[in-house]
Design a protein around this motif. Structure first.
Motif, mmCIF file in Angstrom:
data_model
loop_
_atom_site.group_PDB
_atom_site.id
_atom_site.type_symbol
_atom_site.label_atom_id
_atom_site.label_comp_id
_atom_site.label_asym_id
_atom_site.label_seq_id
_atom_site.Cartn_x
_atom_site.Cartn_y
_atom_site.Cartn_z
ATOM 1 N N LEU A 284 -153.241 -8.131 -44.115
ATOM 2 C CA LEU A 284 -154.579 -8.367 -43.797
ATOM 3 C C LEU A 284 -155.081 -9.590 -43.298
ATOM 4 C CD1 LEU A 284 -157.076 -6.740 -43.268
ATOM 5 C CD2 LEU A 284 -157.759 -7.047 -45.799
ATOM 6 N N GLU A 285 -154.568 -10.646 -44.124
ATOM 7 C CA GLU A 285 -154.729 -12.029 -43.785
ATOM 8 C C GLU A 285 -154.029 -12.180 -42.251
ATOM 9 O OE1 GLU A 285 -154.166 -16.733 -45.014
ATOM 10 O OE2 GLU A 285 -153.778 -15.150 -46.595
ATOM 11 N N LYS A 286 -153.052 -11.816 -41.966
ATOM 12 C CA LYS A 286 -152.284 -11.769 -40.607
ATOM 13 C C LYS A 286 -153.225 -11.037 -39.689
ATOM 14 C CE LYS A 286 -147.894 -11.574 -38.272
ATOM 15 N NZ LYS A 286 -146.335 -11.408 -38.632
ATOM 16 N N MET A 287 -153.836 -9.993 -39.936
ATOM 17 C CA MET A 287 -154.347 -8.990 -38.640
ATOM 18 C C MET A 287 -155.767 -9.496 -38.402
ATOM 19 S SD MET A 287 -153.153 -5.392 -40.461
ATOM 20 C CE MET A 287 -154.191 -4.246 -39.476
ATOM 21 N N ILE A 288 -156.467 -10.127 -39.538
ATOM 22 C CA ILE A 288 -157.974 -10.547 -39.168
ATOM 23 C C ILE A 288 -158.098 -12.023 -39.148
ATOM 24 C CG2 ILE A 288 -158.709 -8.179 -39.906
ATOM 25 C CD1 ILE A 288 -159.715 -9.535 -42.569
ATOM 26 N N GLY A 289 -157.057 -12.894 -39.529
ATOM 27 C CA GLY A 289 -157.236 -13.972 -39.797
ATOM 28 C C GLY A 289 -157.682 -14.720 -41.248
ATOM 29 N N SER A 290 -157.402 -15.647 -41.403
ATOM 30 C CA SER A 290 -157.605 -16.444 -42.794
ATOM 31 C C SER A 290 -158.881 -16.488 -43.320
ATOM 32 C CB SER A 290 -157.056 -17.835 -43.085
ATOM 33 O OG SER A 290 -155.690 -17.952 -42.778
ATOM 34 N N LEU A 291 -159.841 -17.027 -42.435
ATOM 35 C CA LEU A 291 -161.470 -17.064 -42.694
ATOM 36 C C LEU A 291 -162.036 -15.645 -43.209
ATOM 37 C CD1 LEU A 291 -162.485 -19.877 -40.786
ATOM 38 C CD2 LEU A 291 -161.973 -19.793 -42.900
ATOM 39 N N LYS B 28 -156.619 4.185 -36.823
ATOM 40 C CA LYS B 28 -155.051 4.350 -36.781
ATOM 41 C C LYS B 28 -154.180 3.666 -36.114
ATOM 42 C CE LYS B 28 -156.050 9.337 -38.392
ATOM 43 N NZ LYS B 28 -157.559 9.020 -38.476
ATOM 44 N N GLU B 29 -154.740 2.846 -35.064
ATOM 45 C CA GLU B 29 -153.846 2.159 -34.057
ATOM 46 C C GLU B 29 -153.432 0.924 -34.912
ATOM 47 O OE1 GLU B 29 -157.973 0.490 -33.476
ATOM 48 O OE2 GLU B 29 -156.914 2.369 -33.808
ATOM 49 N N LEU B 30 -154.247 0.579 -35.937
ATOM 50 C CA LEU B 30 -153.789 -0.617 -36.717
ATOM 51 C C LEU B 30 -152.660 -0.608 -37.629
ATOM 52 C CD1 LEU B 30 -157.229 -2.134 -37.143
ATOM 53 C CD2 LEU B 30 -155.575 -2.845 -35.355
ATOM 54 N N LYS C 110 -161.940 -7.329 -33.876
ATOM 55 C CA LYS C 110 -160.812 -7.807 -33.094
ATOM 56 C C LYS C 110 -159.373 -7.887 -33.836
ATOM 57 C CE LYS C 110 -164.269 -10.825 -30.598
ATOM 58 N NZ LYS C 110 -164.481 -12.237 -30.254
ATOM 59 N N ALA C 111 -159.424 -7.059 -34.692
ATOM 60 C CA ALA C 111 -157.967 -7.195 -35.480
ATOM 61 C C ALA C 111 -156.867 -6.473 -34.361
ATOM 62 C CB ALA C 111 -158.198 -6.098 -36.838
ATOM 63 N N LYS C 112 -155.816 -6.864 -35.042
ATOM 64 C CA LYS C 112 -154.551 -6.359 -34.100
ATOM 65 C C LYS C 112 -153.683 -5.908 -35.129
ATOM 66 C CE LYS C 112 -154.910 -9.937 -30.451
ATOM 67 N NZ LYS C 112 -154.211 -10.996 -29.842
ATOM 68 N N SER C 113 -152.816 -4.762 -34.720
ATOM 69 C CA SER C 113 -151.769 -4.315 -35.593
ATOM 70 C C SER C 113 -150.954 -5.426 -36.099
ATOM 71 C CB SER C 113 -150.908 -3.586 -34.791
ATOM 72 O OG SER C 113 -149.823 -2.965 -35.330
ATOM 73 N N PHE C 114 -150.613 -5.179 -37.229
ATOM 74 C CA PHE C 114 -149.862 -6.038 -38.041
ATOM 75 C C PHE C 114 -148.606 -6.543 -37.176
ATOM 76 C CE2 PHE C 114 -146.188 -7.185 -41.044
ATOM 77 C CZ PHE C 114 -146.701 -8.245 -41.482
ATOM 78 N N TYR C 115 -147.988 -5.670 -36.433
ATOM 79 C CA TYR C 115 -146.656 -5.852 -35.581
ATOM 80 C C TYR C 115 -146.834 -6.325 -34.549
ATOM 81 C CZ TYR C 115 -144.734 -2.879 -39.332
ATOM 82 O OH TYR C 115 -144.646 -2.418 -40.576
#
Length: 208
Positions: A94-101, A151-153, A201-206
């Motif tokens: 989750l930190e990677k997908m949405i950013g640290s802040l 589901k795309e995430l 603005k989240a992206k899939s982990f991959y």
């Protein structure tokens, strides 16, 4: 997504907020317990615990910081280990997908809301609680929202993993003694409720 194979140096570089949270939790746990074990000889440990623990009566009297500070305090070795391992395994994606802040905001906000629910719904002014479980269940709540609405995430395999973990977590909440049931449940609910705000603005982990 939930398999950790990083070195310590790469983990702290890639997930600075999670690393910082774990370090804070462990330092406070050791500080408080060294004070307890030495009969108060270790400076301020007992005072930190007493000022930080969530006590409904104290919150009602205006000590509102107690709605957040319990997120950083833990009761025993098993408690701090379980929550630290949960952060290490499940929070990095989750930190990677949405950013640290944004991740920090999710963590603190869901922990806060879980403690607010505990305060409002448990009438006993002597009731006290501590631990990061509400915030960790908040992270699970964000994943739950992904499974249902984004589901795309998250792929099918990790959907199964997170649903199994959530089910186990909820069942354990009801069968283990001394658990803040409302904190866990409202952490999960608040995570799912605020997820749309943080996943825009989240992206899939991959694909990050």
């Amino acid at each position: 997504m939930f398999i950790r194979n990083e070195s310590f140096s790469s983990f702290k570089r890639n997930y600075p907020v999670i690393t910082t949270l774990i370090v804070i939790n462990v330092i406070l746990f050791l500080w408080i317990n060294l004070s307890l074990w030495t009969g108060g000889l270790f400076p301020l440990g007992l005072e930190i615990r007493q000022l930080g623990i969530g006590i409904n009566g104290a919150i009602a009297e205006g000590q509102y910081w107690r709605l957040l500070t319990p997120v950083f305090l833990h009761q025993g070795t098993g408690h701090i280990l379980f929550n630290s391992v949960s952060l290490i395994l499940f929070a990095p994606a989750l930190e990677k997908m949405i950013g640290s802040l944004k991740f920090l905001a999710v963590y603190l906000l869901t922990g806060f809301l879980a403690n607010v629910a505990t305060f409002l719904l448990i009438a006993n002014p002597a009731y006290s609680h501590l631990g990061a479980s509400g915030a960790i269940f908040g992270v699970f709540g964000v994943y739950l929202y992904m499974v249902i609405n984004r589901k795309e995430l998250i792929d099918a395999m990790n959907t199964q993993i997170i649903m199994i973990i959530i089910v186990i977590g909820v069942v354990s909440t009801f069968i283990n003694p001394g658990i803040n049931i409302l904190g866990h449940l409202f952490g999960l609910i608040s995570g799912a409720a605020i997820a749309p705000l943080f996943l825009r603005k989240a992206k899939s982990f991959y694909s990050v």
